[in-house]
Design a protein around this motif. Structure first.
Motif, short mmCIF file in Angstrom:
data_model
loop_
_atom_site.label_atom_id
_atom_site.label_comp_id
_atom_site.label_asym_id
_atom_site.label_seq_id
_atom_site.Cartn_x
_atom_site.Cartn_y
_atom_site.Cartn_z
N THR A 186 0.84 -1.20 0.00
CA THR A 186 0.00 0.00 0.00
C THR A 186 0.87 1.24 0.00
O THR A 186 2.05 1.18 0.37
CB THR A 186 -0.93 0.01 1.24
OG1 THR A 186 -1.78 1.16 1.18
CG2 THR A 186 -0.12 0.08 2.53
N THR A 213 -4.78 -0.78 -1.49
CA THR A 213 -4.01 -1.86 -0.87
C THR A 213 -4.24 -3.10 -1.72
O THR A 213 -5.38 -3.50 -1.94
CB THR A 213 -4.47 -2.11 0.57
OG1 THR A 213 -4.24 -0.94 1.36
CG2 THR A 213 -3.69 -3.27 1.19
N VAL A 233 0.26 2.69 -5.19
CA VAL A 233 0.79 2.10 -3.96
C VAL A 233 2.09 2.76 -3.53
O VAL A 233 2.80 2.26 -2.65
CB VAL A 233 1.00 0.57 -4.13
CG1 VAL A 233 -0.33 -0.13 -4.33
CG2 VAL A 233 1.95 0.26 -5.28
#
Length: 313
Positions: free
Chosen positions: A234, A240, A261
């Motif tokens: 993440t 995520t 991310v």
């Protein structure tokens, strides 16, 4: 300083009671530290801001104040464009554009309130990561097949920010522990080079191959290469997802893009002297730091630079 303070015994006992796993073994999470840090930052900045509200007219002198460095506003598209240029390209030795200094007549009390808002944003980011870890410790929201890592780990990734897969992961690195608190400040590096016996050089220090973060702190090198495997990653923002790295250096995200991310406030770059050049931490231009979230890491005279995207595991 607060980040290095141990949690109080009361907080530890509370967290232990709340994070008891299915085997009955007590686990201590970052939650206690998070609560303590956030509470102390809020209280300190609240009282400082309140005091400055009534005394700023007496402590702020226009004749002696120095205008702080300012940053121009950038959009997500601007950041994506810059990241796509620097993360997928070869190391560059071009100078960055200098940021212009501007006069700032903002009252000191207003700055304190702004600092309070900034600390709130930092605390929110920290909460996203640590509370997510606490939920995983309780078995809440952890996808099947994953095992929780503690502490948080950090990936130094290279690739097109707009891509969801690619190759070259053999050039990615992994920090199993947060490199920031273990880093070396430039002033301490200069003391080491001058022979000051009061400062001990860390075993990982290499002046010919060093990493800098967004605050010009010399960080330990990540472990190369990034081990093959399946990771839950993440950027502590909106996405995520799973990251798969195979033994041939190919990588693939289950959803989203590398930019999604990437943790934008954490900046990292690797610096190595070029041919017949003698760049080192001593040639870092301190005025180029700190780097704004999502910004390009500055060049260091006499070195070749490679920017990395920082991703949380």
């Amino acid at each position: 300083l607060l980040l290095r303070l141990p949690p109080s015994p009361n907080h530890t006992r509370i967290v232990q009671a709340c994070t008891k796993d299915t085997t009955g073994q007590l686990q201590t999470d970052h939650l206690a530290m998070m609560c303590r840090i956030q509470l102390e930052c809020f209280l300190a900045l609240f009282f400082v801001g309140s005091a400055l509200q009534t005394t700023s007219a007496f402590v702020l002198s226009p004749c002696t104040s120095t205008p702080p460095k300012t940053y121009s506003c950038t959009t997500n598209n601007d950041i994506r464009h810059h990241l796509s240029t620097i993360l997928s390209a070869s190391p560059s030795d071009k100078d960055d554009t200098n940021n212009d200094d501007t006069n700032d007549d903002e009252p000191l009390a207003s700055k304190a309130r702004r600092a309070l808002l900034a600390s709130s944003a930092a605390a929110l980011t920290y909460n996203v990561v640590t509370l997510g870890g606490a939920a995983q410790a309780l078995g809440i929201g952890l996808p099947p097949g994953y095992e929780r890592t503690s502490p948080l780990q950090f990936v130094a990734a290279l690739g097109n920010p707009e891509a969801s897969s690619g190759d070259g992961a053999e050039n990615w690195g992994l920090w199993p522990v947060d490199p920031g608190p273990r880093g070396l400040r430039l002033r301490d590096y200069e003391r080491i080079k001058s022979g000051d016996e009061g400062v001990r050089a860390p075993s990982w220090l290499n002046s010919d191959d060093f990493f800098l973060d967004e605050n010009a702190i010399i960080m330990p090198q990540p472990e190369f290469p990034m081990p093959a495997g399946k990771y839950l990653v993440t950027g502590a923002r909106a996405v995520t997802t799973g990251l798969t790295i195979d033994v041939d250096g190919n990588w693939k995200l289950d959803s989203g893009k590398l930019y999604d991310v990437t943790h934008l406030p954490c900046r990292a770059a690797r610096y190595r002297p070029g041919n017949d050049e003698h760049g080192s931490p001593s040639t870092v231009r301190r005025g180029d730091f700190p780097v704004a979230p999502g910004g390009i890491m500055p060049n260091v005279p006499g070195t070749n630079k490679q920017d990395y995207a920082v991703v949380f595991i």
